[in-house]
Design an enzyme around this catalytic site. Structure first.
Site, short mmCIF file in Angstrom:
data_model
loop_
_atom_site.label_atom_id
_atom_site.label_comp_id
_atom_site.label_asym_id
_atom_site.label_seq_id
_atom_site.Cartn_x
_atom_site.Cartn_y
_atom_site.Cartn_z
N ARG A 78 15.05 -15.24 -28.82
CA ARG A 78 14.78 -14.91 -27.42
C ARG A 78 13.28 -15.07 -27.19
O ARG A 78 12.47 -14.37 -27.80
CB ARG A 78 15.23 -13.47 -27.12
CG ARG A 78 14.94 -13.07 -25.70
CD ARG A 78 15.54 -11.75 -25.26
NE ARG A 78 15.04 -11.54 -23.91
CZ ARG A 78 14.27 -10.52 -23.54
NH1 ARG A 78 13.99 -9.54 -24.37
NH2 ARG A 78 13.80 -10.47 -22.30
N HIS A 122 8.92 -13.13 -17.90
CA HIS A 122 8.52 -11.98 -18.70
C HIS A 122 7.07 -11.69 -18.36
O HIS A 122 6.17 -11.80 -19.18
CB HIS A 122 8.73 -12.28 -20.19
CG HIS A 122 8.75 -11.06 -21.08
ND1 HIS A 122 9.78 -10.79 -21.96
CD2 HIS A 122 7.87 -10.05 -21.22
CE1 HIS A 122 9.51 -9.67 -22.62
NE2 HIS A 122 8.35 -9.19 -22.19
N GLU A 167 13.00 -6.73 -17.60
CA GLU A 167 12.59 -5.36 -17.24
C GLU A 167 11.97 -5.24 -15.86
O GLU A 167 10.75 -5.00 -15.71
CB GLU A 167 11.61 -4.82 -18.31
CG GLU A 167 12.22 -4.71 -19.69
CD GLU A 167 11.23 -4.29 -20.77
OE1 GLU A 167 10.02 -4.30 -20.51
OE2 GLU A 167 11.67 -3.96 -21.87
N ASN A 298 17.27 -3.42 -23.18
CA ASN A 298 16.14 -3.14 -24.07
C ASN A 298 16.09 -1.64 -24.28
O ASN A 298 16.04 -0.87 -23.31
CB ASN A 298 14.82 -3.60 -23.44
CG ASN A 298 14.72 -5.12 -23.36
OD1 ASN A 298 15.59 -5.84 -23.85
ND2 ASN A 298 13.65 -5.61 -22.75
N TYR A 300 14.29 1.53 -26.56
CA TYR A 300 13.30 2.00 -27.53
C TYR A 300 13.43 3.48 -27.83
O TYR A 300 13.30 3.90 -28.97
CB TYR A 300 11.88 1.70 -27.01
CG TYR A 300 11.59 0.22 -27.05
CD1 TYR A 300 11.09 -0.37 -28.19
CD2 TYR A 300 11.89 -0.60 -25.95
CE1 TYR A 300 10.86 -1.74 -28.26
CE2 TYR A 300 11.67 -1.97 -26.01
CZ TYR A 300 11.16 -2.54 -27.17
OH TYR A 300 10.96 -3.88 -27.23
N GLU A 357 16.20 -6.19 -26.81
CA GLU A 357 15.00 -5.73 -27.50
C GLU A 357 15.28 -4.37 -28.11
O GLU A 357 15.88 -3.50 -27.46
CB GLU A 357 13.80 -5.54 -26.54
CG GLU A 357 13.16 -6.80 -26.06
CD GLU A 357 11.97 -6.54 -25.13
OE1 GLU A 357 11.33 -5.46 -25.23
OE2 GLU A 357 11.70 -7.42 -24.31
O1 IFM Z 1 6.21 -5.61 -25.81
C1 IFM Z 1 7.11 -5.10 -24.86
C2 IFM Z 1 7.92 -6.23 -24.24
O2 IFM Z 1 7.11 -7.21 -23.68
C3 IFM Z 1 8.82 -5.70 -23.19
N1 IFM Z 1 9.60 -4.59 -23.67
C4 IFM Z 1 8.93 -3.54 -24.38
C5 IFM Z 1 8.07 -4.12 -25.47
C6 IFM Z 1 7.36 -3.00 -26.25
O3 IFM Z 1 6.54 -2.28 -25.41
#
Ligand code: IFM
Length: 455
Positions: A78, A122, A167, A298, A300, A357
């Site tokens: 990606r 992006h 995002e 995505n 985290y 992600e």
């Molecule tokens: O690095 C970023 C990415 O560009 C977009 N999503 C979150 C990642 C970590 O902060």
């Protein structure tokens, strides 16, 4: 008792990057200026005072980097396409050299049996478009459609998976409300307008991609985070609900045909940010809700929220104990991944989902033995892959997983301080070293088995 478990068949296993974070070569071969080039010049905007001008030099070293994907036993990449490389002033004249770069990259991927998963946007808007109002202007939606036309015409014979936008929340809120990211503005009304135009750009691009790409599979990528109240107090519960609407539902609801969430749109009106939503024109919501083939998620961390003293705005608490925090201060909370995947399946029923992600920032450096011993990242990956298997068991149509990131890279306003890579980059020499977490993942994929599964 932990046991090992076979991974799903025909699964997409990839790593992700984005153009501004890895490519460098910002003035080469006719590339135009982006809003990130501009923001990086602003004193204090980037914590360590760096820029993406060189980054990982991926523009020149991409062949070696594709070799790393193969060494990691991944089957997909990606990456994102830099709009200002293709259309230096955002629309009009095409920069052939810029388009050629992605053409070669795609051929290189296919030669190595790696599936290309490009993202069209992006975050690196051409500065020339920002000068005309950027995402605050509806004209940027048309410009995005033109850019999509150029790129998909050229690559659509070989590239079948397309992500429109990465995002939208970050583009809108970090770019236009908090000002932490490019274009660095602080205006909530503008952020709402920008959010709408970004979603509309996605919806407008869908038919363009389908027209130019036989057999296209198209989706958008959202960052999602389950929202928890810091206490049982009514105020904290309300703040957590508001955060969920701001961060998750403001994007998911319109994409899946529900329009903007009511309670929050009313709150924005009351707070003077929405101006009657005059930027939402007849037909927009239908366009935004155009059919997609997948949703990219995505993930985290989760978010713990309590009410703010000021302005009724949700305030985030980022104080998990150090033992469960990554360098970003983000709590390691793997069950949140299976929770968000199950929630979107239950509430929005996307045809397919990819984790586009997932990863952790830890600053491990090569040690005397030449290895990067990043056990916390390995553990993070392990726990989140485990969560993916849990989601599959619960019926989530999960089709793939992309680690963020292939390489340590330019982490936006944090500069190079935050390292998310499966591969360490020595920025002075551009030497790459696969970290132990990367080696572990390669072994998992070679055996198609996840060890130490806890369910
Ligand atoms: O690095 C970023 C990415 O560009 C977009 N999503 C979150 C990642 C970590 O902060």
């Amino acid at each position: 008792m932990p046991s090992s478990r076979a991974l799903p068949k025909d699964f997409v296993w990839g790593a992700a990057t984005s153009a501004y974070q890895v490519e460098g070569a910002v003035t080469e071969d006719g590339r135009g200026e982006s809003i990130w080039d501009r923001l990086c010049q602003k004193p204090g905007a980037i914590e360590d005072g760096t820029t993406g001008a060189v980054a990982c030099d991926h523009y020149h070293r991409w062949r070696d980097d594709l070799g790393l994907l193969s060494e990691l036993n991944l089957n997909a990449y990606r990456f994102s396409i830099a709009w200002p490389r293709v259309l230096p002033t955002g629309r009009g004249a095409v920069n052939a050299a810029g388009l050629d770069f992605y053409d070669r990259l795609v051929d290189g991927l296919l030669e190595r049996r790696l599936t290309p998963f490009p993202t069209l946007y992006h975050w690196d808007l051409p500065q020339a478009l920002q000068d005309q109002g950027g995402w605050g202007s509806r004209a940027t939606v048309d410009a995005f459609a033109e850019y999509t036309e150029v790129v998909t015409r050229r690559l659509g014979d070989r590239v079948k998976q397309w992500v429109t936008i990465n995002e939208p929340w970050c583009v809108a809120v970090l770019g236009h409300a908090s000002g932490a990211q490019a274009p660095g503005l602080k205006d909530w009304s503008l952020a709402l307008r920008a959010a709408h135009h970004v979603l509309l750009a996605h919806g407008t691009a869908l038919p363009v991609i389908r027209r130019n790409v036989p057999g296209a599979r198209v989706g958008i990528v959202n960052i999602l985070s389950p929202s928890f109240a810091a206490s049982d107090s009514e105020a904290d519960l309300a703040a957590a609900e508001r955060f969920d609407q701001e961060f998750n539902r403001w994007y998911l609801d319109p994409l899946y045909g529900r329009g903007y969430p009511q309670p929050l749109s009313q709150a924005y009106e009351r707070e003077g940010h929405a101006h009657g939503f005059d930027f939402v024109l007849p037909g927009d919501l239908e366009r935004i809700a155009g059919k997609t083939d997948f949703l990219g998620v995505n993930y985290y961390s989760r978010t713990i929220v309590r009410t703010a003293e000021e302005n009724n705005r949700p305030r985030l608490i980022a104080d998990p104990p150090a033992s469960v925090r990554t360098d970003m201060g983000w709590e390691v909370y793997p069950s949140g991944l299976s929770a968000v995947l199950q929630r979107v399946t239950r509430e929005y029923a996307p045809a397919a989902i990819y984790v586009t992600e997932n990863g952790a920032a830890y600053g491990h450096q090569p040690e005397a033995d030449g290895q990067v011993h990043d056990e916390p990242r390995r553990a993070y990956l392990h726990a989140h892959l485990n969560a993916c298997l849990g989601a599959l068991d619960a019926g989530v149509p999960l089709k793939g997983y992309f680690a963020w990131s292939l390489l340590d890279n330019f982490e936006w306003a944090f500069g190079y301080k935050m390292r998310f890579g499966l591969v360490h980059v020595d920025y002075a020499t551009q030497r790459r070293t696969i970290k132990q977490s990367g080696r572990w993942l390669a072994q998992v994929l070679a055996t198609n088995t996840l060890p130490g599964v806890t369910r």
